[in-house]
Design a protein around this motif. Structure first.
Motif, PDB file in Angstrom:
ATOM      1  N   ALA A 694       0.840  -1.209   0.000  1.00  0.00           N
ATOM      2  CA  ALA A 694       0.000   0.000   0.000  1.00  0.00           C
ATOM      3  C   ALA A 694       0.867   1.249   0.000  1.00  0.00           C
ATOM      4  N   ILE A 695       1.873   1.259   0.877  1.00  0.00           N
ATOM      5  CA  ILE A 695       2.728   2.456   0.996  1.00  0.00           C
ATOM      6  C   ILE A 695       3.537   2.673  -0.286  1.00  0.00           C
ATOM      7  N   GLU A 696       3.966   1.571  -0.879  1.00  0.00           N
ATOM      8  CA  GLU A 696       4.874   1.718  -2.021  1.00  0.00           C
ATOM      9  C   GLU A 696       4.156   1.651  -3.365  1.00  0.00           C
ATOM     10  N   MET A 697       2.855   1.564  -3.340  1.00  0.00           N
ATOM     11  CA  MET A 697       2.111   1.432  -4.609  1.00  0.00           C
ATOM     12  C   MET A 697       2.331   2.671  -5.486  1.00  0.00           C
ATOM     13  N   PRO A 698       2.662   2.473  -6.758  1.00  0.00           N
ATOM     14  CA  PRO A 698       2.870   3.638  -7.636  1.00  0.00           C
ATOM     15  C   PRO A 698       1.594   4.477  -7.732  1.00  0.00           C
ATOM     16  N   PRO A 699       1.754   5.796  -7.841  1.00  0.00           N
ATOM     17  CA  PRO A 699       0.581   6.681  -7.830  1.00  0.00           C
ATOM     18  C   PRO A 699      -0.457   6.317  -8.890  1.00  0.00           C
ATOM     19  N   GLY A 700       0.013   5.908 -10.067  1.00  0.00           N
ATOM     20  CA  GLY A 700      -0.920   5.582 -11.149  1.00  0.00           C
ATOM     21  C   GLY A 700      -1.833   4.433 -10.746  1.00  0.00           C
ATOM     22  N   GLU A 701      -1.254   3.428 -10.137  1.00  0.00           N
ATOM     23  CA  GLU A 701      -2.039   2.248  -9.752  1.00  0.00           C
ATOM     24  C   GLU A 701      -3.036   2.588  -8.639  1.00  0.00           C
ATOM     25  N   ARG A 702      -2.554   3.399  -7.691  1.00  0.00           N
ATOM     26  CA  ARG A 702      -3.441   3.832  -6.594  1.00  0.00           C
ATOM     27  C   ARG A 702      -4.684   4.514  -7.156  1.00  0.00           C
ATOM     28  N   THR A 703      -4.412   5.459  -8.065  1.00  0.00           N
ATOM     29  CA  THR A 703      -5.522   6.250  -8.609  1.00  0.00           C
ATOM     30  C   THR A 703      -6.491   5.362  -9.378  1.00  0.00           C
ATOM     31  N   LEU A 704      -5.914   4.421 -10.127  1.00  0.00           N
ATOM     32  CA  LEU A 704      -6.749   3.528 -10.929  1.00  0.00           C
ATOM     33  C   LEU A 704      -7.645   2.668 -10.029  1.00  0.00           C
ATOM     34  N   ARG A 705      -7.007   2.072  -9.021  1.00  0.00           N
ATOM     35  CA  ARG A 705      -7.767   1.177  -8.129  1.00  0.00           C
ATOM     36  C   ARG A 705      -8.825   1.973  -7.348  1.00  0.00           C
ATOM     37  N   MET A 706      -8.378   3.075  -6.757  1.00  0.00           N
ATOM     38  CA  MET A 706      -9.321   3.856  -5.932  1.00  0.00           C
ATOM     39  C   MET A 706     -10.431   4.429  -6.812  1.00  0.00           C
ATOM     40  N   GLY A 707     -10.090   4.859  -7.989  1.00  0.00           N
ATOM     41  CA  GLY A 707     -11.087   5.425  -8.908  1.00  0.00           C
ATOM     42  C   GLY A 707     -12.170   4.390  -9.212  1.00  0.00           C
ATOM     43  N   ARG A 708     -11.741   3.149  -9.489  1.00  0.00           N
ATOM     44  CA  ARG A 708     -12.734   2.097  -9.816  1.00  0.00           C
ATOM     45  C   ARG A 708     -13.614   1.797  -8.601  1.00  0.00           C
ATOM     46  N   MET A 709     -12.985   1.754  -7.431  1.00  0.00           N
ATOM     47  CA  MET A 709     -13.789   1.456  -6.226  1.00  0.00           C
ATOM     48  C   MET A 709     -14.765   2.595  -5.932  1.00  0.00           C
ATOM     49  N   LYS A 710     -14.300   3.819  -6.120  1.00  0.00           N
ATOM     50  CA  LYS A 710     -15.188   4.968  -5.876  1.00  0.00           C
ATOM     51  C   LYS A 710     -16.422   4.894  -6.776  1.00  0.00           C
ATOM     52  N   GLN A 711     -16.154   4.507  -8.029  1.00  0.00           N
ATOM     53  CA  GLN A 711     -17.247   4.387  -8.996  1.00  0.00           C
ATOM     54  C   GLN A 711     -18.287   3.366  -8.497  1.00  0.00           C
ATOM     55  N   ILE A 712     -17.781   2.244  -7.992  1.00  0.00           N
ATOM     56  CA  ILE A 712     -18.690   1.185  -7.511  1.00  0.00           C
ATOM     57  C   ILE A 712     -19.505   1.673  -6.320  1.00  0.00           C
ATOM     58  N   VAL A 713     -18.811   2.316  -5.345  1.00  0.00           N
ATOM     59  CA  VAL A 713     -19.530   2.772  -4.141  1.00  0.00           C
ATOM     60  C   VAL A 713     -20.521   3.884  -4.507  1.00  0.00           C
ATOM     61  N   ARG A 714     -20.113   4.707  -5.462  1.00  0.00           N
ATOM     62  CA  ARG A 714     -21.009   5.781  -5.887  1.00  0.00           C
ATOM     63  C   ARG A 714     -22.281   5.201  -6.523  1.00  0.00           C
ATOM     64  N   GLU A 715     -22.074   4.183  -7.344  1.00  0.00           N
ATOM     65  CA  GLU A 715     -23.241   3.601  -8.034  1.00  0.00           C
ATOM     66  C   GLU A 715     -24.070   2.707  -7.122  1.00  0.00           C
ATOM     67  N   ARG A 716     -23.368   1.844  -6.387  1.00  0.00           N
ATOM     68  CA  ARG A 716     -24.121   0.920  -5.516  1.00  0.00           C
ATOM     69  C   ARG A 716     -24.250   1.556  -4.138  1.00  0.00           C
ATOM     70  N   ASN A 717     -24.925   2.651  -4.076  1.00  0.00           N
ATOM     71  CA  ASN A 717     -24.992   3.398  -2.815  1.00  0.00           C
ATOM     72  C   ASN A 717     -26.208   2.962  -1.991  1.00  0.00           C
ATOM     73  N   ILE A 718     -26.364   3.615  -0.856  1.00  0.00           N
ATOM     74  CA  ILE A 718     -27.439   3.218   0.062  1.00  0.00           C
ATOM     75  C   ILE A 718     -28.825   3.491  -0.516  1.00  0.00           C
ATOM     76  N   PHE A 719     -28.921   4.485  -1.394  1.00  0.00           N
ATOM     77  CA  PHE A 719     -30.234   4.777  -1.983  1.00  0.00           C
ATOM     78  C   PHE A 719     -30.636   3.673  -2.960  1.00  0.00           C
ATOM     79  N   ARG A 720     -29.619   3.094  -3.584  1.00  0.00           N
ATOM     80  CA  ARG A 720     -29.902   1.958  -4.472  1.00  0.00           C
ATOM     81  C   ARG A 720     -30.362   0.771  -3.631  1.00  0.00           C
ATOM     82  N   TRP A 721     -29.671   0.543  -2.509  1.00  0.00           N
ATOM     83  CA  TRP A 721     -30.036  -0.563  -1.619  1.00  0.00           C
ATOM     84  C   TRP A 721     -31.500  -0.435  -1.198  1.00  0.00           C
ATOM     85  N   ALA A 722     -31.849   0.774  -0.710  1.00  0.00           N
ATOM     86  CA  ALA A 722     -33.224   0.991  -0.245  1.00  0.00           C
ATOM     87  C   ALA A 722     -34.198   0.897  -1.412  1.00  0.00           C
TER      88      ALA A 722
END
Ligand code: ADQ
Length: 742
Positions: A694-722
């Motif tokens: 985690a500490i040594e992860m290259p910035p590009g990879e961090r952004t890519l991974r976090m960006g994809r996860m953010k997209q998922i959480v944004r889409e599959r949010n609590i309003f979708r659940w309800a």
């Protein structure tokens, strides 16, 4: 400006009235004082001379009288003596020229045979007269009259006013000056700042309110609320517009509201959970409202804010009773209620048996594979049944008068509630959401009351779990334990005329809409953590043995031992909220965690650095947020977890180009957040390795991974659940006799 002119005008007019009033009173009292003085002096002189003059007048000796008068007369004090017919006999020289031919007061004194007094104008001057009869033989022989100058009694009001003008000027000027200063400090200045602040808000630049005093404090907070609502509405409109542009069908708060309005047709929503969304507690002499550290509350609160309705929960705060009305209800949030909270009260015995006992020492360890042995006590089970009946009673009471209402029952505390409600009200559409894992049939089978629990749950029309795996386990358990038809094609359990559908509905968090205002920056956080600190990781948990806190600390220790270069340069911050502290296992864990932190810090720390900063306590969302936002990595290392919302909260708040999530593969969240560094929390070595990655992860990879996860959480949010949960529930046409059909 107009206000100031008005204020000054009022001050001057009132000062003038006050000063004039005082002058009037002063004139009156001065006059009275002078008159009394004249009277006293005239009387003394008159009575004194009377005795000296009486013999002379009886003898008819005007010379002697003249001598006496000369001796006692003066320019401002005349004396005259009259005979028995009121004719002047003798008068002091200054007086003689002014005396009228006859004085009615003398005749009056002679007739009445008593002294007369009064003020008369003589020779154009005010004169005080005192006439006293002189006794002869049996009848008055004459009268003695004293004339005193009374001109000073006539006080000229304009003189007095002149004397008071200076006072008026000083008084009015001082009051005006002070008023101007107070107005400037307390009104004009704050008003100018409020205006500037309102201008900023209007320009969409949120800033904290500039005044907090009593005069404008409440106005400012009302104003803030208004601005916030407008801001939210603006943001929602922008999001909606963006979504329309993108053509996405993203669930938003607004969309859920619309959905509820159109699908539920104004039928109110009822939620039942053990944990309440707002706990009121005494803090000294003040009552404090706390949002509890609970995944269930974190998830359902935004839904209720969006949809409104009634939330029934256990009133567990020591100030809860002080903050409800006669029906045990309170509006939430208190400042702008969006829904109603109804509190149900439990006795200590009920809470012990139902909550701490059966739910948390029985079902919780039974459903989590965390190697803590479940404890099943008959008296706990009895309390569990009793409390389920109590909540059923409270809910049915509230449902009276509502046709085909929707009820969302939450969690393992209320496994019996669906059946209890369905039996009494078959028209109610019930969803039960199970927030924790469902173990395999064999594991669940050790529960002595598994039949009752399963039958209770199957009273619901819809049973939700976070993931498909838990649904499968549940169906398998039902299949083995009770007589029912398990329909694997439709994922349903049919018993008699009733069908309960089983669905995976992964819970989530509300999308992070905007940066938290006034949050602490990364630089400030790092400075607080130590002068040499360059990176930090974060953990946020209830202190619970399922969360793998000890395993995480051991991994951190191993990381620093294996990679000593990172010592002094990295810190791990753990925000841990005490939980269920009446249960021995939790007390032991709390101590174990304390000991582990102490031991690891002691063995590795230096003068100005410690590897673990342990912040034990309940933290508000605002306090947690900067750690989520700025952490280089977050560790969620649950040994077993239904979903785990901390993982999603972190993804939602983290900086896209910085954050890395280290996530236990035994959480429900791991199914969705595949871009996290997935770890086995039992494998300390693997977790230490993940920290390094985690500490040594290259910035590009961090952004890519976090960006994809953010997209998922944004889409599959609590309003979708309800939305999905309610959509499933509204699709079921519930048979009045209790049969649900799709
Ligand atoms: P929980 O076991 O409570 O939830 P989780 O989902 O992680 O666990 O939610 C914890 C919540 O408490 C989060 O909102 C977090 O921010 C908050 N929290 C944690 N530590 C805190 C602290 N120190 N101070 C203040 N708040 C703190 C159960 C299941 C989960 C499931 C949820 C929702 O066990 O698997 O995800 O329900 O269904």
């Amino acid at each position: 400006m107009k206000l100031i002119i008005r204020l000054l005008g009022a001050i001057w007019v009132s000062s003038l009235i006050i000063i004039a009033g005082f002058a009037f009173v002063q004139i009156q009292s001065e006059r009275d004082r002078l008159l009394t003085d004249l009277e006293r002096r005239a009387w003394l002189l008159g009575e004194g001379l009377k005795e000296a003059v009486e013999p002379a007048i009886q003898r008819g000796s005007p010379h002697r009288i003249e001598r006496i008068l000369k001796k006692f007369g003066s320019p401002r004090r005349g004396i005259a003596v009259y005979d028995q017919f009121a004719n002047l006999v003798v008068a002091t020289p200054d007086l003689a020229s002014r005396l009228p031919a006859s004085l009615p007061m003398v005749s009056k004194a002679l007739t009445a045979e008593e002294a007369q007094k009064g003020i008369e104008t003589m020779g154009g001057e005010k004169t005080y007269l005192y006439a006293v009869p002189l006794q002869g033989e049996g009848r008055p022989a004459g009268a003695l009259v004293i004339f005193m100058d009374a001109s000073q009694i006539e006080i000229n009001p304009s003189d007095l006013l002149q004397r008071n003008t200076l006072r008026l000027l000083i008084l009015a000027s001082v009051v005006s000056l002070l008023t101007l200063l107070v107005v400037r400090w307390s009104i004009t200045h704050p008003m100018t700042r409020m205006t500037e602040w309102a201008r900023l808000l209007r320009a969409g630049k949120p800033a904290p309110p500039p005044v907090s005093d009593r005069l404008f404090g409440s106005l400012a907070s009302e104003f803030s609320e208004l601005a916030r609502s407008l801001d939210d509405a603006k943001a929602a409109a922008e999001r909606e517009a963006l979504l329309r542009l993108e053509g996405e069908a993203l669930w938003t708060e607004e969309r859920l509201k619309q959905f509820v309005r159109s699908q539920l047709n104004d039928t109110p929503l009822f939620v039942v959970s053990n944990r309440e969304p707002l706990i009121h507690q005494w803090r000294g002499k003040k009552i404090e409202a706390i949002a509890p550290a609970s995944g269930l509350v974190a998830a359902l609160e935004p839904v209720m804010r969006a949809c409104g309705g009634l939330w029934i929960a256990h009133g567990s705060g020591d100030a809860d009773r002080e903050t409800v009305n006669a029906q045990d209800k309170a509006g939430v949030p208190p400042e702008q209620p969006a829904y109603t909270l109804k509190r149900v009260w439990l006795t200590k015995e009920e809470e012990d048996g139902y909550y701490y006992g059966f739910a948390n020492e029985g079902l919780w360890p039974l459903c989590h594979i965390a190697h803590t042995r479940p404890v099943f006590r008959a008296q706990d089970w009895a309390a569990y049944c009793e409390v389920n009946r109590k909540f059923a009673g409270a809910l049915l009471e509230e449902l009276k008068g509502t046709e085909r209402p929707y009820v969302l029952i939450q969690d393992y505390h209320f496994a019996l509630l669906p059946r209890l409600v369905k039996e009494a009200r078959p028209d109610v559409r019930i969803a039960l959401f199970w927030h924790i894992p469902w173990p395999n049939a064999e594991a669940f089978g050790i529960c002595p009351w598994q039949h009752e629990i399963l039958l209770g749950m199957l009273g619901a029309d819809l049973i939700g779990f976070h993931i498909q795996f838990h649904c499968n386990n549940f169906l398998e358990t039902v299949d083995r334990a009770i007589e029912a038809r398990v329909d694997r094609e439709r994922f349903a359990v049919v018993r008699g005329r009733h069908t309960a559908y089983v669905k995976p509905l992964p819970i989530s968090v509300a999308p992070e809409e905007k940066e938290q205002e006034g949050g602490i920056s990364r630089e400030e956080l790092l400075r607080e953590l130590g002068p040499s600190v360059e990176w930090f990781g974060a953990g946020v948990d209830r202190i619970d043995y399922t969360k793998g806190i000890l395993e995480r600390f051991r991994a951190i220790e191993l990381f620093f031992r294996r990679y000593p270069d990172y010592r002094q340069r990295m810190v791990f911050v753990e925000l841990a909220a005490p939980s269920r502290s009446h249960i021995k296992r939790y007390q032991d864990l709390d101590e174990e965690v304390d000991r582990a932190v102490e031991e690891i810090n002691w063995s590795l720390e230096t003068n100005r650095w410690k590897p673990i900063v342990y912040l034990r306590g309940h933290h508000s969302h605002k306090e947690i947020w900067p750690y989520y936002r700025h952490a280089d990595f977050c560790m969620v290392t649950s040994l077993h977890d239904g979903m785990n919302l901390v993982a999603k909260e972190y993804v939602s708040a983290a900086e896209e180009e910085r954050g890395v999530l280290i996530l236990s593969r035994f959480t429900g969240a791991a199914r969705e957040l595949a871009d996290a560094l997935l770890v086995n929390p039992y494998h300390i070595d693997e977790m230490a390795q993940a920290i390094r990655l985690a500490i040594e992860m290259p910035p590009g990879e961090r952004t890519l991974r976090m960006g994809r996860m953010k997209q998922i959480v944004r889409e599959r949010n609590i309003f979708r659940w309800a939305g999905l949960l309610l959509e499933e529930l509204t699709r079921l046409s519930v048979h009045p006799a209790g049969v649900a059909e799709v």
